[in-house]
Design an enzyme around this catalytic site. Structure first.
Site, mmCIF file in Angstrom:
data_model
loop_
_atom_site.group_PDB
_atom_site.id
_atom_site.type_symbol
_atom_site.label_atom_id
_atom_site.label_comp_id
_atom_site.label_asym_id
_atom_site.label_seq_id
_atom_site.Cartn_x
_atom_site.Cartn_y
_atom_site.Cartn_z
ATOM 1 N N ASN A 152 0.802 -1.232 0.000
ATOM 2 C CA ASN A 152 0.000 0.000 0.000
ATOM 3 C C ASN A 152 0.835 1.282 0.000
ATOM 4 O O ASN A 152 0.412 2.287 -0.561
ATOM 5 C CB ASN A 152 -1.006 -0.010 1.150
ATOM 6 C CG ASN A 152 -0.360 -0.146 2.504
ATOM 7 O OD1 ASN A 152 0.803 -0.572 2.615
ATOM 8 N ND2 ASN A 152 -1.076 0.211 3.537
ATOM 9 N N CYS A 283 -3.397 0.571 6.802
ATOM 10 C CA CYS A 283 -3.483 -0.293 7.979
ATOM 11 C C CYS A 283 -4.160 0.372 9.172
ATOM 12 O O CYS A 283 -4.869 -0.256 9.930
ATOM 13 C CB CYS A 283 -2.071 -0.712 8.374
ATOM 14 S SG CYS A 283 -0.975 0.708 8.507
HETATM 15 P P1 NAD Z 1 1.004 -9.690 3.317
HETATM 16 O O1 NAD Z 1 1.104 -10.137 4.736
HETATM 17 O O2 NAD Z 1 0.295 -10.557 2.360
HETATM 18 O O3 NAD Z 1 2.474 -9.488 2.706
HETATM 19 C C1 NAD Z 1 3.410 -8.608 3.298
HETATM 20 C C2 NAD Z 1 4.805 -8.978 2.825
HETATM 21 O O4 NAD Z 1 5.211 -10.206 3.421
HETATM 22 C C3 NAD Z 1 4.938 -9.184 1.307
HETATM 23 O O5 NAD Z 1 6.145 -8.601 0.879
HETATM 24 C C4 NAD Z 1 4.970 -10.711 1.172
HETATM 25 O O6 NAD Z 1 5.646 -11.156 0.025
HETATM 26 C C5 NAD Z 1 5.735 -11.088 2.431
HETATM 27 N N1 NAD Z 1 5.541 -12.457 2.899
HETATM 28 C C6 NAD Z 1 4.468 -13.271 2.737
HETATM 29 N N2 NAD Z 1 4.684 -14.450 3.344
HETATM 30 C C7 NAD Z 1 5.903 -14.390 3.919
HETATM 31 C C8 NAD Z 1 6.686 -15.295 4.704
HETATM 32 N N3 NAD Z 1 6.241 -16.500 5.035
HETATM 33 N N4 NAD Z 1 7.896 -14.895 5.136
HETATM 34 C C9 NAD Z 1 8.369 -13.656 4.856
HETATM 35 N N5 NAD Z 1 7.685 -12.757 4.102
HETATM 36 C C10 NAD Z 1 6.461 -13.119 3.642
HETATM 37 O O7 NAD Z 1 0.400 -8.223 3.379
HETATM 38 P P2 NAD Z 1 -0.071 -7.304 2.158
HETATM 39 O O8 NAD Z 1 -1.329 -7.895 1.596
HETATM 40 O O9 NAD Z 1 1.076 -7.034 1.273
HETATM 41 O O10 NAD Z 1 -0.410 -5.926 2.904
HETATM 42 C C11 NAD Z 1 -1.612 -5.671 3.533
HETATM 43 C C12 NAD Z 1 -1.498 -5.874 5.026
HETATM 44 O O11 NAD Z 1 -0.430 -5.088 5.538
HETATM 45 C C13 NAD Z 1 -2.734 -5.418 5.767
HETATM 46 O O12 NAD Z 1 -3.064 -6.342 6.767
HETATM 47 C C14 NAD Z 1 -2.303 -4.105 6.392
HETATM 48 O O13 NAD Z 1 -3.003 -3.746 7.543
HETATM 49 C C15 NAD Z 1 -0.865 -4.361 6.670
HETATM 50 N N6 NAD Z 1 -0.132 -3.097 6.776
HETATM 51 C C16 NAD Z 1 0.322 -2.694 8.008
HETATM 52 C C17 NAD Z 1 0.980 -1.475 8.154
HETATM 53 C C18 NAD Z 1 1.480 -1.013 9.508
HETATM 54 O O14 NAD Z 1 2.330 -0.124 9.539
HETATM 55 N N7 NAD Z 1 1.001 -1.537 10.610
HETATM 56 C C19 NAD Z 1 1.188 -0.681 7.032
HETATM 57 C C20 NAD Z 1 0.726 -1.116 5.792
HETATM 58 C C21 NAD Z 1 0.066 -2.331 5.682
#
Ligand code: NAD
Length: 487
Positions: A152, A283
């Site tokens: 995002n 988020c």
């Molecule tokens: P996601 O959890 O699907 O993926 C996040 C990242 O993790 C990606 O780069 C993905 O390739 C990687 N990933 C996936 N499986 C993994 C593993 N087993 N080991 C290591 N890396 C792995 O999330 P998304 O769909 O990309 O983003 C949306 C989510 O992110 C929402 O839940 C949102 O709330 C959260 N978010 C949180 C914040 C915050 O600052 N708290 C900010 C932005 C988004």
């Protein structure tokens, strides 16, 4: 293929390609067109990134803090100079309107680089007087840190992680989300232009398996993830195996409370910003909007009116306020929640459909939606939707609303709107959330710690709090007297 980068990865100061990796198509969400194709990192690429980061970290940590800070501040200046180009990339990668990316993405990344560049020379230890003997502490880097990003806020997330990590003398390997791989490559290039050693920020692309490989490598000292709660659980578990440091920025279902004495137009503005900005893909969004029963009808009437006038369309048109969702899958998921909201008995006041936008028929657009009559037990009030879907809930008194606001597994953020500051401060003190706003929403300046509690994660990004997250303290006892040994 207007946005095809020279290579998929950026390692040791150079673009690096290995076409044997799994291909990843980069899609412009406004049209569904493929704008670039890159390749997921192979084991060879991952090893190359790690070896180069280990070398760069040693060289970087040996530079004076003033010099390190200067490099980060120079990088901030370059980012600001190149803001339009970076914003256009971000808009094509995420679908977010240029109106937003011009002010909220690379600019926020530049703020982080400038902030941490500014405080780099002040990062240090303390002296402890012991009456003759004394001790001092050194604040030392962790080593090679891994950053894993969500889709995002791609360049903002990369910068928020890299800036404090580098300020403390670490190197970083950043893996962007596979959905939005482009802008982090630019950040890596900018750091080289600013004078960072080759390998200080390496960018490797890939799916979750590449993130997992980085998380478990013995050369990695820390993992900082921005992502969903299920991914957080996995990354935390594998980091625990190797006893690595972690920062977890995860999901939320944050409450936004509008008391009856609030400035209603201001509160509506806050609620819209906290639900519709970035097409709801934030988020910390305040997706449970609790409105006091005394002002509920007026609030909803104006909210619907103002929502109706949101300009949806071509993200590259700076007058457009709402772009598409990041992917077809994400839109499908969000539309599923809209259906569930209706089925479970909430009233859809506006939106939730697919708008028809000439020339963008294949884009992943959705109309911003407002539900009223939402109750705490409904799915749309409990689960993170990550789309432009606002739930309005009613409440009667302060104790009741605080208890309901806290009744969630998440704890990322919360907001209150009221003219009564005593009431505001008392309310935020009782809200179980890492970041709270009073009479505003979703502002995250570099100098304010940001992060969550409960399932929303732990550790903080931004501000001096992030220095704790990327450094470790060494204590040194200095004996000035002969050793008092009983032997
Ligand atoms: P996601 O959890 O699907 O993926 C996040 C990242 O993790 C990606 O780069 C993905 O390739 C990687 N990933 C996936 N499986 C993994 C593993 N087993 N080991 C290591 N890396 C792995 O999330 P998304 O769909 O990309 O983003 C949306 C989510 O992110 C929402 O839940 C949102 O709330 C959260 N978010 C949180 C914040 C915050 O600052 N708290 C900010 C932005 C988004």
């Amino acid at each position: 293929m207007k946005y095809q980068p020279p290579a998929s990865h950026f390692i040791d100061g150079n673009p690096v390609e290995d076409t044997t990796g799994r291909p990843i198509d980069v899609i412009y969400p406004a049209t569904g067109e493929t704008i670039a194709t890159i390749h997921s990192a192979t084991d060879t690429v991952i090893s190359q990134a790690l070896e180069s980061a280990v070398r760069a970290q040693a060289e970087w940590a040996a530079r004076s803090p003033t010099e390190r800070g200067r490099v980060l501040r120079r990088a901030a200046d370059i980012m600001r100079d190149r803001n339009r180009e970076l914003s256009e990339i971000e808009t094509h990668d995420t679908g977010k309107p240029l109106q937003e990316t011009l002010v909220a993405d690379a600019m926020s990344g530049a703020d982080a680089l400038e902030y941490f560049g500014g405080i780099t020379p002040t990062i240090g230890g303390e002296t402890v007087e012991l009456g003759g003997d004394f001790a001092y502490t050194r604040r030392e880097p962790l080593g090679v840190c891994v950053g894993i990003g969500a889709w995002n806020y791609p360049i903002q997330i990369a910068s928020w992680k890299a800036a404090p990590a580098l300020a403390c003398g670490n190197a970083m390997i950043f893996k962007p989300s596979e959905m939005t791989p482009l802008s982090a490559l630019k950040l890596a290039e900018i750091l080289i232009d600013a004078g960072a050693p080759a390998g200080l920020l390496n960018v490797v692309q890939g799916y979750g398996d590449v993130g997992a490989a980085l998380t478990t490598d013995p050369r990695v000292a820390k993992v900082s993830l921005t992502g969903s709660v299920p991914t957080g659980r996995k990354v935390y578990a594998s980091a625990a195996e190797g006893l690595r440091h972690v920062t977890m920025e995860l999901g939320g279902k944050s409450p936004l409370i509008v008391f009856e004495d609030a400035d209603i137009e201001n509160a509506i503005g806050g609620a819209m910003l906290g639900n519709f900005y970035s097409t709801g893909q934030i988020c910390s969004n305040g997706t449970r909007v609790f409105v006091h029963r005394a002002i509920r009808d007026r609030f909803v009437e104006r909210l619907v009116e103002r929502t109706r006038s949101i300009v949806i369309g071509d993200p590259m048109d700076e007058a457009v306020q709402l772009g598409p969702m990041v992917s077809a899958t994400q839109r499908e998921k969000v539309m599923g929640y809209v259906e569930t909201g209706k089925t479970e008995g909430a009233t859809l006041e506006i939106g939730g459909g697919i708008p028809s936008i000439q020339g963008f028929e294949n884009g992943y657009f959705i109309e911003p939606a407002v539900f009223t009559g939402v109750t705490d037990d409904m799915t749309i009030a409990k689960e993170e939707i990550f789309g432009p879907v606002m739930s309005v809930l009613d409440f009667e008194d302060d104790d009741e609303v605080i208890a309901r606001a806290n009744a969630t597994e998440f704890g990322l953020a919360a907001g209150v709107f009221t003219a009564n500051m005593t009431r505001a401060h008392k309310a935020v003190a009782r809200l179980l959330a890492g970041t709270c706003w009073i009479n505003t929403y979703n502002l995250t300046p570099a100098g304010m710690p940001f992060g969550g509690v409960k399932a929303s994660g732990f550790g903080r990004e931004n501000a001096a709090a992030a220095i704790d997250a990327y450094s470790q303290v060494k204590s040194v006892y200095v004996g000035l007297e002969p050793v008092d040994s009983p032997y």
